[in-house]
Design an enzyme around this catalytic site. Structure first.
Site, PDB file in Angstrom:
ATOM      1  N   GLY A 214      32.311  27.738  13.961  1.00 61.65           N
ATOM      2  CA  GLY A 214      32.552  26.342  14.332  1.00 61.65           C
ATOM      3  C   GLY A 214      31.575  25.412  13.655  1.00 61.65           C
ATOM      4  CG  ASN A 215      32.383  21.709  12.767  1.00 59.10           C
ATOM      5  OD1 ASN A 215      32.316  20.767  13.537  1.00 59.10           O
ATOM      6  ND2 ASN A 215      33.545  22.137  12.270  1.00 59.10           N
ATOM      7  NE  ARG A 216      23.932  21.704  13.774  1.00 61.12           N
ATOM      8  CZ  ARG A 216      23.069  22.355  14.534  1.00 61.12           C
ATOM      9  NH1 ARG A 216      23.003  22.085  15.820  1.00 61.12           N
ATOM     10  NH2 ARG A 216      22.275  23.252  14.006  1.00 61.12           N
ATOM     11  CB  SER A 217      32.354  17.731  14.578  1.00 59.16           C
ATOM     12  OG  SER A 217      32.975  16.519  14.848  1.00 59.16           O
TER      13      SER A 217
END
Ligand code: CTP
Length: 426
Positions: A214-217
């Site tokens: 995933g990512n931090r958005s």
């Protein structure tokens, strides 16, 4: 239905007499609670005559009966019309200055407010923030109409026509969305009727049933854009990738998890959209295969995942763009030894083919979540047309100003100056 109708001190209070009439004709019980200030505009006798019951204003008028608690419990729904800027502020801050304020603090019934005020007050940052607080708490807001205000000014802030308010009240009572326009009574906005499709959040690419890449958005910026566009009259659909935030009312929301899901939903809605904004952070790679079972630790202490590139959704949308459609991309950049954030952004703007690219510096503690940020707005050639700084809602409005500028005649003029932009055109 038992409707508790709060009236606050605005010139539009006179229109509310028609609302009481219509509700009574439709067979509902109406309990009017005017604020003391509103009695300067319409007197108590009018409310009592129309509703056929006392119209108390002060908490001390009938202390033995604990009137505010009794009334708050009796109401099936509460409507406040007109709702002044001061009243919205009180409600947002949980103040209970008079009987109406006390009732609103105590009631469990749905609350619908119909703000009416001068355009300047409606657009003031304090009012916007109070409305956001109220919306987040589930208060239904009937957007004000555009038209003649109390003085000679014309603008947004007029109380909509009584029938529109009553229809919106009935919709809220049924748990439906509040209609935004009725019989040509248009709500405010320079984006009136413009169809927006906005992706938000960050995709998750599964590795096995319990793990993902995933990512931090967080989705804050995409949601702020959706709410700001809605506020300005747009019809908004949001495709949310793993966003755990509430979204304002009158916005359609589709939730997805992966880049494949996001691509599918965007493709589905994009042909009908006038403006498409890819604010979501899409994974660039995903595991080629997803393990059906949870991957166990290995003896050599390593795990190798084979990854494949995901579809560049923005690129696909640009390729399929229909005439008149405006497409925006985001470029989250950190800068490196080869180029700074802006240089990377310029390169990306030229590659992506979107009409505007919003470049935002990201990294540890910058750019993600509900924090103040900085953006640069570039055109398709990589030219910086503006920059803005502030909370996500401020940035959202700056981005929408750019969209409006681009879509209105002369907007594509090089070097044109856009309202509210920090830095201006280059
Ligand atoms: N984007 C997309 N599909 C992808 C990757 C990105 O639609 N598979 C979109 C994002 O929503 C954003 C823009 O492309 O609007 C730029 O995303 P970003 O991650 O900053 O850039 P990339 O194209 O992935 O390039 P790089 O990671 O090399 O900087």
């Amino acid at each position: 239905m038992r409707v508790l109708l709060g009236v606050t001190g605005g010139i539009a209070a006179y229109k509310v007499a028609t609302i009481v009439r219509r509700l009574m004709q439709d067979g509902h019980t109406v309990q009017v609670v005017p604020t003391p200030g509103s009695l300067n505009f319409v007197g108590r006798t009018t409310w009592e005559a129309l509703s056929g019951r006392p119209a108390p204003s002060e908490i001390f008028e009938s202390a033995p009966g604990v009137e505010h608690i009794r009334l708050s419990q009796l109401a099936d729904i509460v409507l406040v019309a007109p709702a002044t800027a001061d009243f919205l502020s009180q409600l947002a801050h949980g103040e209970a200055r008079d009987l109406l304020g006390n009732i609103l603090l105590a009631t469990a019934a749905p609350i619908v407010v119909a703000p009416a005020m001068h355009t300047g007050m409606w657009q003031n940052a304090a009012t916007k923030s109070n409305l956001k607080t109220l919306r987040d708490r589930g208060v239904h807001v009937i957007e004000p109409a555009v038209g003649q205000l109390a003085g000679e000014d014309v603008g947004v802030g007029r109380l909509p026509e009584p029938d529109h308010i009553v229809d919106a009240l009935y919709a809220a009572a049924k748990g439906e969305k509040i209609p935004t326009t009725v019989d040509g009574d248009h709500c405010w906005g320079d984006l009136e009727g413009v169809r927006f499709l906005i992706s938000a959040g960050g995709t998750r690419e599964p590795i096995d049933p319990v793990r993902f890449i995933g990512n931090r958005s967080s989705g804050h910026q995409g949601f702020a854009l959706a709410e700001a566009a809605r506020e300005r009259g747009a019809l908004v659909t949001v495709v949310a990738a793993n966003v755990f935030l509430p979204l304002g009312e009158n916005i359609s929301r589709v939730d997805v998890e992966t880049s494949v899901g996001l691509a599918r939903e965007m493709r589905e809605v994009a042909p009908d959209a006038d403006v498409v904004i890819m604010a979501a952070a899409v994974a660039d790679f995903r595991p080629v295969t997803v393990s059906a079972n949870k991957i166990k630790k290995s003896d050599d202490g390593r795990l190798t995942l084979e990854m494949e590139q995901t579809e560049d959704i923005l690129h696909s949308l640009v390729k399929a763009r229909r005439p008149g459609q405006t497409i925006l991309g985001f470029g989250a950049e950190t800068g490196d030894e080869n180029a700074d954030v802006l240089e990377h952004g310029m390169e990306k703007a030229r590659q992506k083919g979107a009409d505007l690219l919003i470049v935002n510096p990201v990294g540890e503690g910058i750019g993600f979540g509900d924090v103040s940020s900085r953006i640069m707005i570039l055109d398709g050639k990589g030219q910086q047309v503006a920059a803005a700084e502030g909370e996500k809602m401020t940035l959202a409005h700056a981005i929408l100003d750019a969209v409006v500028e681009l879509r209105t005649k002369g907007g594509k003029k090089k070097g044109s100056k856009v309202r509210g932009w920090v830095g201006g055109a280059r």
